[in-house]
Design a protein around this motif. Structure first.
Motif, PDB file in Angstrom:
ATOM      1  N   UNK A  25      12.359  14.048 -21.398  1.00  0.00           N
ATOM      2  CA  UNK A  25      11.927  13.830 -19.462  1.00  0.00           C
ATOM      3  C   UNK A  25      10.277  14.090 -19.194  1.00  0.00           C
ATOM      4  N   UNK A  26       9.809  13.390 -18.228  1.00  0.00           N
ATOM      5  CA  UNK A  26       8.103  13.493 -17.332  1.00  0.00           C
ATOM      6  C   UNK A  26       8.355  13.397 -16.148  1.00  0.00           C
ATOM      7  N   UNK A  27       8.217  13.877 -15.826  1.00  0.00           N
ATOM      8  CA  UNK A  27       7.826  14.131 -13.981  1.00  0.00           C
ATOM      9  C   UNK A  27       7.011  13.366 -13.920  1.00  0.00           C
ATOM     10  N   UNK A  28       6.938  12.127 -13.169  1.00  0.00           N
ATOM     11  CA  UNK A  28       5.939  11.256 -12.600  1.00  0.00           C
ATOM     12  C   UNK A  28       5.662  11.876 -10.804  1.00  0.00           C
ATOM     13  N   UNK A  29       4.495  11.713 -10.409  1.00  0.00           N
ATOM     14  CA  UNK A  29       3.916  11.908  -9.118  1.00  0.00           C
ATOM     15  C   UNK A  29       2.679  10.822  -9.199  1.00  0.00           C
ATOM     16  N   UNK A  30       3.699   9.412  -8.046  1.00  0.00           N
ATOM     17  CA  UNK A  30       2.301   9.000  -7.121  1.00  0.00           C
ATOM     18  C   UNK A  30       1.886   8.696  -6.418  1.00  0.00           C
ATOM     19  N   UNK A  31       0.613   8.983  -6.010  1.00  0.00           N
ATOM     20  CA  UNK A  31      -0.344   9.124  -5.344  1.00  0.00           C
ATOM     21  C   UNK A  31      -0.740   7.976  -4.523  1.00  0.00           C
ATOM     22  N   UNK A  32      -0.661   7.646  -3.186  1.00  0.00           N
ATOM     23  CA  UNK A  32      -2.051   6.659  -2.811  1.00  0.00           C
ATOM     24  C   UNK A  32      -3.312   6.501  -2.930  1.00  0.00           C
ATOM     25  N   UNK A  33      -3.836   5.634  -2.766  1.00  0.00           N
ATOM     26  CA  UNK A  33      -5.229   4.894  -3.262  1.00  0.00           C
ATOM     27  C   UNK A  33      -6.336   5.408  -2.082  1.00  0.00           C
ATOM     28  N   UNK A  34      -5.469   5.082  -0.774  1.00  0.00           N
ATOM     29  CA  UNK A  34      -6.354   4.102  -0.127  1.00  0.00           C
ATOM     30  C   UNK A  34      -6.947   5.522  -0.255  1.00  0.00           C
ATOM     31  N   UNK A  35      -9.034   4.452   0.698  1.00  0.00           N
ATOM     32  CA  UNK A  35      -9.196   5.949   1.054  1.00  0.00           C
ATOM     33  C   UNK A  35      -8.804   7.536   2.066  1.00  0.00           C
ATOM     34  N   UNK A  36      -7.586   6.768   3.038  1.00  0.00           N
ATOM     35  CA  UNK A  36      -7.170   7.968   4.631  1.00  0.00           C
ATOM     36  C   UNK A  36      -6.705   9.035   3.865  1.00  0.00           C
ATOM     37  N   UNK A  37      -6.068   9.122   2.207  1.00  0.00           N
ATOM     38  CA  UNK A  37      -5.472   9.686   1.852  1.00  0.00           C
ATOM     39  C   UNK A  37      -5.616  10.486   0.763  1.00  0.00           C
ATOM     40  N   UNK A  38      -6.886  11.359   1.518  1.00  0.00           N
ATOM     41  CA  UNK A  38      -7.523  12.278   0.010  1.00  0.00           C
ATOM     42  C   UNK A  38      -6.520  13.821   0.355  1.00  0.00           C
ATOM     43  N   UNK A  39      -5.995  13.754   1.006  1.00  0.00           N
ATOM     44  CA  UNK A  39      -5.528  14.754   1.450  1.00  0.00           C
ATOM     45  C   UNK A  39      -4.382  14.837   0.316  1.00  0.00           C
ATOM     46  N   UNK A  79       0.871  -0.896   0.299  1.00  0.00           N
ATOM     47  CA  UNK A  79      -0.159   0.226  -0.218  1.00  0.00           C
ATOM     48  C   UNK A  79       0.852   0.864  -0.006  1.00  0.00           C
ATOM     49  N   UNK A  80       0.721   2.053  -1.133  1.00  0.00           N
ATOM     50  CA  UNK A  80       1.159   2.795  -0.900  1.00  0.00           C
ATOM     51  C   UNK A  80       1.181   4.315   0.337  1.00  0.00           C
ATOM     52  N   UNK A  81       1.658   4.856   1.234  1.00  0.00           N
ATOM     53  CA  UNK A  81       1.145   5.915   1.667  1.00  0.00           C
ATOM     54  C   UNK A  81       1.944   6.874   1.819  1.00  0.00           C
ATOM     55  N   UNK A  82       2.745   8.104   0.523  1.00  0.00           N
ATOM     56  CA  UNK A  82       3.229   8.307   0.233  1.00  0.00           C
ATOM     57  C   UNK A  82       3.691   9.271  -1.231  1.00  0.00           C
ATOM     58  N   UNK A  83       3.755  10.452  -0.941  1.00  0.00           N
ATOM     59  CA  UNK A  83       3.649  10.443  -2.514  1.00  0.00           C
ATOM     60  C   UNK A  83       4.794  10.715  -2.913  1.00  0.00           C
TER      61      UNK A  83
END
Ligand code: GTP
Ligand code: MG
Length: 370
Positions: free
Chosen positions: A128-142, A113-117
């Motif tokens: 170049x492409x810069x990618x940001x990976x975000x968490x999908x868990x509902x707790x991480x809306x912010x 489970x991803x818990x950070x960006x």
């Protein structure tokens, strides 16, 4: 940053200086008559004496927020697009990014489970492409909301066997609220029960109509696990980037946002930041939120030491005096003294707003918030 001396405070409260000093000692503050007191202490004293005071706090214009810089068209150079990957938990965002980077981040995550960006840069056909990976868990809306603030393009990952789920819908609304171009990556098409058309149908109900159905949303079928369709997805990203011509001026002091920050036991405060304008250099004095510092070292997402980082580059920096907050803006200033004074002003403004203080308050107002 004293506001009045003990003597002046005594006058303000219509008391003798000796009474004020006695009271301060009772409060655990050893003070002399010429000592400067901060606003909190003055208010505390006033409360102790039962005196109502009205506080007027003048905060110098905080240049940090109001800088309006105009770049000449000729100074703006092409920069990599910042692409944020969003979607429901377990739909394969990190695996997709792993496949694009040909590494293996997701298998190293606790419980998968991803818990950070996460922030990464890849190079495709010398672009170049810069990618940001975000968490999908509902707790991480912010964090998803922050991801949407940081980005140029959103990729919404939807698992073809699972379809549109609550955080898929949430991600779509973050992207729309931020006015971002959306590319839908329909993932896990290798699965026997994959139904990409169902995903299209469901997303149409949320306003994302595929191009082949007469809409303007790009859908790409992929399998992160079997590395199917990745080239097509990357092409689409580069196409959207080309159409939108993302640019920035690399030849000025850097400005950007804090992605994440933490206190590292051996290195002290560490922040991962995304440079958005200008070029960040080792040795630069800067402010991040209420914190300031001087860049001691800069490390790329691949763990390489960097001397400088231009627009759209994610870097990890050390040299902060404190830990800033994720989402804080950062900005480079001419020297450390300037950076420190801006950070201090910001800290006061912050404290005032935490206390609910505007420019005029009565003690009653204030004590309600303490
Ligand atoms: P969060 O970050 O926690 O929201 O999850 P995520 O969206 O990053 O999902 P992750 O990449 O961790 O993948 C979740 C699971 O789906 C893992 O077991 C992956 O191996 C699996 N998976 C991802 N992509 C594919 C795919 O294309 N096909 C199949 N069959 N499985 C996949
Ligand atoms: Mg993940």
């Amino acid at each position: 940053r004293g506001n009045s001396t003990v003597g002046e405070t005594a006058k303000l409260l219509h008391k003798d200086a000796s009474e004020v000093i006695k009271k301060l000692i009772a409060l655990g503050v050893m003070a002399t008559i010429n000592q400067e007191l901060d606003i909190e202490t003055i208010l505390l004293l006033a409360g102790e004496f039962g005196v109502e005071v009205e506080v007027k706090i003048a905060v110098e214009d905080d240049r940090f927020e109001t800088i309006e810089e105009v770049d000449e068209e000729a100074d703006l150079l092409e920069r990599p697009p910042v692409v944020t990957i969003m979607g429901h938990v377990d739909h394969g965002k990190t695996t997709l990014l792993d496949a694009i980077r040909s590494t293996n981040v997701s298998s190293g995550e606790a419980g998968g489970i991803t818990q950070h960006i996460g922030a990464y840069q890849v190079e495709i056909n010398s672009k170049k492409i810069t990618f940001l990976d975000t968490p999908g868990h509902e707790a991480f809306t912010a964090m998803r909301a922050r991801g949407a603030q940081l980005t140029d393009i959103t990729i919404i990952v939807v698992a073809a066997d699972d379809g549109v789920m609550p955080q898929t819908v949430e991600a779509v609304s973050h992207a729309k609220a931020a006015g971002l171009p959306i590319i839908v990556a329909v993932n896990k098409i290798d699965k026997p029960d994959a139904d990409p058309d169902r995903v299209k149908q469901e997303l149409t109900e949320h306003g994302l109509v595929p191009e082949e159905w007469g809409g303007d949303t790009i859908f790409v079928n992929v399998s992160a696990k079997q590395k199917i369709g990745l080239e097509g997805l990357l092409e689409m990203i580069l196409l959207v980037a080309e159409v939108n011509e993302y640019k920035a001026n690399p030849n000025k002091r850097a400005r950007g946002l804090v992605i994440e920050a933490e206190l590292d036991k051996s290195r002290g405060p560490v922040a991962r930041v995304l440079v958005q304008h200008g070029t960040l250099k080792v040795g630069d004095a800067f402010v991040a939120g209420n914190c300031f510092g001087r860049i001691r070292a800069m490390v790329s997402d691949k763990g390489r030491r960097l001397k400088e980082a231009g627009p759209s580059t994610p870097v990890e920096i050390t040299g902060l005096t404190e830990v800033p907050k994720a989402g804080d803006p950062f900005m480079v200033f001419e020297d450390e003294r300037k950076a420190r004074s801006i950070a201090e002003k910001r800290a006061i403004t912050q404290r005032q707003s935490d206390l609910g203080v505007n420019t005029r308050v009565t003690l009653d107002d204030l004590f309600q918030h303490i």
